[in-house]
Design an enzyme around this catalytic site. Sequence first.
Site, PDB file in Angstrom:
ATOM      1  N   HIS B  62      21.744  31.193   4.301  1.00 61.32           N
ATOM      2  CA  HIS B  62      21.890  30.030   3.190  1.00 61.32           C
ATOM      3  C   HIS B  62      22.472  30.824   1.884  1.00 61.32           C
ATOM      4  O   HIS B  62      22.361  32.062   1.900  1.00 61.32           O
ATOM      5  CB  HIS B  62      20.819  29.289   2.774  1.00 61.32           C
ATOM      6  CG  HIS B  62      19.528  30.092   1.943  1.00 61.32           C
ATOM      7  ND1 HIS B  62      19.143  31.128   2.804  1.00 61.32           N
ATOM      8  CD2 HIS B  62      19.301  29.987   0.919  1.00 61.32           C
ATOM      9  CE1 HIS B  62      18.223  31.768   1.967  1.00 61.32           C
ATOM     10  NE2 HIS B  62      18.094  31.059   0.842  1.00 61.32           N
ATOM     11  N   HIS B  64      21.982  31.615  -1.093  1.00 64.25           N
ATOM     12  CA  HIS B  64      21.252  32.062  -2.327  1.00 64.25           C
ATOM     13  C   HIS B  64      21.661  33.620  -2.399  1.00 64.25           C
ATOM     14  O   HIS B  64      21.694  34.195  -1.463  1.00 64.25           O
ATOM     15  CB  HIS B  64      19.701  31.617  -2.217  1.00 64.25           C
ATOM     16  CG  HIS B  64      19.363  30.574  -2.898  1.00 64.25           C
ATOM     17  ND1 HIS B  64      18.226  29.902  -2.397  1.00 64.25           N
ATOM     18  CD2 HIS B  64      20.160  29.375  -3.454  1.00 64.25           C
ATOM     19  CE1 HIS B  64      18.379  28.454  -2.920  1.00 64.25           C
ATOM     20  NE2 HIS B  64      19.449  28.213  -3.582  1.00 64.25           N
ATOM     21  N   ASP B  66      20.182  36.233  -3.090  1.00 66.97           N
ATOM     22  CA  ASP B  66      19.590  37.407  -2.457  1.00 66.97           C
ATOM     23  C   ASP B  66      19.648  37.169  -0.833  1.00 66.97           C
ATOM     24  O   ASP B  66      18.912  38.100  -0.273  1.00 66.97           O
ATOM     25  CB  ASP B  66      17.779  37.132  -2.910  1.00 66.97           C
ATOM     26  CG  ASP B  66      17.633  35.776  -2.510  1.00 66.97           C
ATOM     27  OD1 ASP B  66      18.197  34.603  -2.743  1.00 66.97           O
ATOM     28  OD2 ASP B  66      16.189  35.743  -2.096  1.00 66.97           O
ATOM     29  N   HIS B  67      20.539  36.553  -0.378  1.00 68.28           N
ATOM     30  CA  HIS B  67      20.779  36.426   1.043  1.00 68.28           C
ATOM     31  C   HIS B  67      22.124  36.948   1.161  1.00 68.28           C
ATOM     32  O   HIS B  67      22.616  37.154   2.479  1.00 68.28           O
ATOM     33  CB  HIS B  67      20.408  35.138   1.598  1.00 68.28           C
ATOM     34  CG  HIS B  67      19.190  34.989   1.853  1.00 68.28           C
ATOM     35  ND1 HIS B  67      18.289  35.161   2.660  1.00 68.28           N
ATOM     36  CD2 HIS B  67      18.194  34.652   0.452  1.00 68.28           C
ATOM     37  CE1 HIS B  67      16.888  34.711   2.473  1.00 68.28           C
ATOM     38  NE2 HIS B  67      17.071  34.505   1.098  1.00 68.28           N
ATOM     39  N   HIS B 141      15.243  24.020   2.673  1.00 67.81           N
ATOM     40  CA  HIS B 141      15.100  24.803   1.587  1.00 67.81           C
ATOM     41  C   HIS B 141      15.826  23.800   0.349  1.00 67.81           C
ATOM     42  O   HIS B 141      15.987  22.498   0.486  1.00 67.81           O
ATOM     43  CB  HIS B 141      15.784  26.165   1.674  1.00 67.81           C
ATOM     44  CG  HIS B 141      15.536  26.978   0.591  1.00 67.81           C
ATOM     45  ND1 HIS B 141      14.102  27.309   0.101  1.00 67.81           N
ATOM     46  CD2 HIS B 141      16.149  28.018  -0.102  1.00 67.81           C
ATOM     47  CE1 HIS B 141      14.167  27.979  -0.566  1.00 67.81           C
ATOM     48  NE2 HIS B 141      15.368  28.545  -1.022  1.00 67.81           N
ATOM     49  N   ASP B 213      14.891  30.922   4.144  1.00 65.92           N
ATOM     50  CA  ASP B 213      13.883  30.563   3.475  1.00 65.92           C
ATOM     51  C   ASP B 213      13.416  28.834   3.751  1.00 65.92           C
ATOM     52  O   ASP B 213      14.491  28.313   3.800  1.00 65.92           O
ATOM     53  CB  ASP B 213      14.217  30.323   1.970  1.00 65.92           C
ATOM     54  CG  ASP B 213      14.673  31.831   1.392  1.00 65.92           C
ATOM     55  OD1 ASP B 213      14.643  32.710   2.171  1.00 65.92           O
ATOM     56  OD2 ASP B 213      14.803  32.070   0.165  1.00 65.92           O
ATOM     57  N   HIS B 271       9.922  38.429   2.825  1.00 64.44           N
ATOM     58  CA  HIS B 271      10.430  37.719   1.724  1.00 64.44           C
ATOM     59  C   HIS B 271       9.229  37.508   0.874  1.00 64.44           C
ATOM     60  O   HIS B 271       9.032  36.460   0.485  1.00 64.44           O
ATOM     61  CB  HIS B 271      10.721  36.354   2.458  1.00 64.44           C
ATOM     62  CG  HIS B 271      11.890  35.731   1.442  1.00 64.44           C
ATOM     63  ND1 HIS B 271      11.623  34.806   0.334  1.00 64.44           N
ATOM     64  CD2 HIS B 271      13.243  35.909   1.092  1.00 64.44           C
ATOM     65  CE1 HIS B 271      12.601  34.682  -0.265  1.00 64.44           C
ATOM     66  NE2 HIS B 271      13.670  35.177   0.376  1.00 64.44           N
TER      67      HIS B 271
END
Lengths: 311, 311
Positions: B62, B64, B66-67, B141, B213, B271
Amino acid sequence: MKFELTILGSGSAVPTSKRNSAAQVLNILERYFLIDCAEATQHQLRRFHIPYNKINHIFISHLHGDHYFGLMGLLSSLSMQNRRGEMHIYADERLQKIIEGQLQIMKTRFTYPLFFHYLSRKEERIYEDRSVTVTAFPLLHRKDAPVCGFLFQEKERERTVLKKEAEAWKVPIAFMQYLKKGADFISPEGEIVSNSRLTVSPPPARSYAYMTDTLFRERFADVVRGVDLLYHEATYGKELEAVAKENFHSTAEQAACIACLAGVKKLLLGHFSARYPDPTCLLAEARAIFPNTFICTDGDTFEIPALKRNT
Amino acid sequence: MKFELTILGSGSAVPTSKRNSAAQVLNILERYFLIDCAEATQHQLRRFHIPYNKINHIFISHLHGDHYFGLMGLLSSLSMQNRRGEMHIYADERLQKIIEGQLQIMKTRFTYPLFFHYLSRKEERIYEDRSVTVTAFPLLHRKDAPVCGFLFQEKERERTVLKKEAEAWKVPIAFMQYLKKGADFISPEGEIVSNSRLTVSPPPARSYAYMTDTLFRERFADVVRGVDLLYHEATYGKELEAVAKENFHSTAEQAACIACLAGVKKLLLGHFSARYPDPTCLLAEARAIFPNTFICTDGDTFEIPALKRNT
């Protein structure tokens, strides 16, 4: 009274296990200026214990990834930490499109105001506060990414009043501001007390210049004349001068030439090509021309101490 | 015959000095699949000696940061190394805009062809080759970033021919393909030789599922039923179940529930919120429900060995 540079990345385009790509943080009197922001700069800031929430001004020399790919991550982390204070970015105007484009696509925004200040193609003062000025000046790199160097200068401070002397002469509080500016004092009895008996000179203003990525041109020495500390890229050794030219970079020898021509006090070399895991050869090459040269390694700090001037 | 997972980042949104944000690489029979790509993933790939030029397929759960904030840097580094082979990215369609938008603004392109495959909001096979399939499946999420889990499955292989037996029965080369598919052999003399005398079963097909997530929903167990290895986010401990819910994340206990419900063989937790510098408490919480649980640390590898099946 700090004036301290911390190297966050001393490598060039592709990060290695030992050297991250370009980023530095300059602490002038507890103002933290970030200079370039390669990928993983936020990791380096944490690793070297820099209080990166204190960074309010970020200077990006040019738009090659090894100088700005860490910006989005850093700005996002600050937002996740609910930063509220303004952040100012000094860069090629396309950086605003890149950052804001992503925010628009993701329909999101940061928790703090973000201001972009565009770098022009001429020498100009881009930042000024009570104690510090920053000047951007054009260097010469690939056409797709016009590049600027940055010159950070402390402002000359006012003279320091010698308290005991001032008390002895009963200088009124209201007159102190004139003393600091160099005025002589005339006592109620009409005696002229020379300023030099009541004050001393402030510590000399300090300066730092950042020059990467760039071809060698003698004229670039003009802007950074006499600085205390100069960081200059030395991507290659002189044996690869032709490659340096082809890739719009400098050799260690050329960096030393700039330091010599500009009469700087100290030279730092960085932005080493990954082909030099040990850049000692580059150091030797530069020292042959400019002895006060040092190699940068990630995490190194270089301080310019505030010298007392008792005149 | 490798089926090996390497953890590149076991932390959550903000990287810490010990845990980078989300990324993993799965090596199935020397195919390297990259799963998520946080900032500094290229650094981690180098640090853990993954031959990252062999990565041809990248799966982004996805959008975000941090991904995916490390994607532009990784793709650029590959381009600087003159990669020519195709790169395939499986992600939210907005990622194409983000990556190609930057390339357009910078008027540049990579040295290799880049293909984007959009993830839909339903369970679907997104990749298949001779030996492996990858299935994406929706998780739950935040609304701004629809998220998918990924299920990597080896295909069932053909039966392994017992050479000596086949020679003894003088099975013609041309018949071998049928033997491998399970056919009995009829000798020139008319004798029926059962397939099980001439072959053994192949090693069982292996499988791995990635889930982060996401909020906890029992139904998510259906897709990953019986996998050999499940990675599930455990951002929080059960004492923060309300916070987990509010932030659309799972607790370690919930991760273990999914593992239990799905009857997986082994569970990996990752995570972790930065508030758990030592996630032992999360491990204990999960093991109370699903004993075969392990904590991920950056650089950990988890192999699923190819088991022989002599039937």
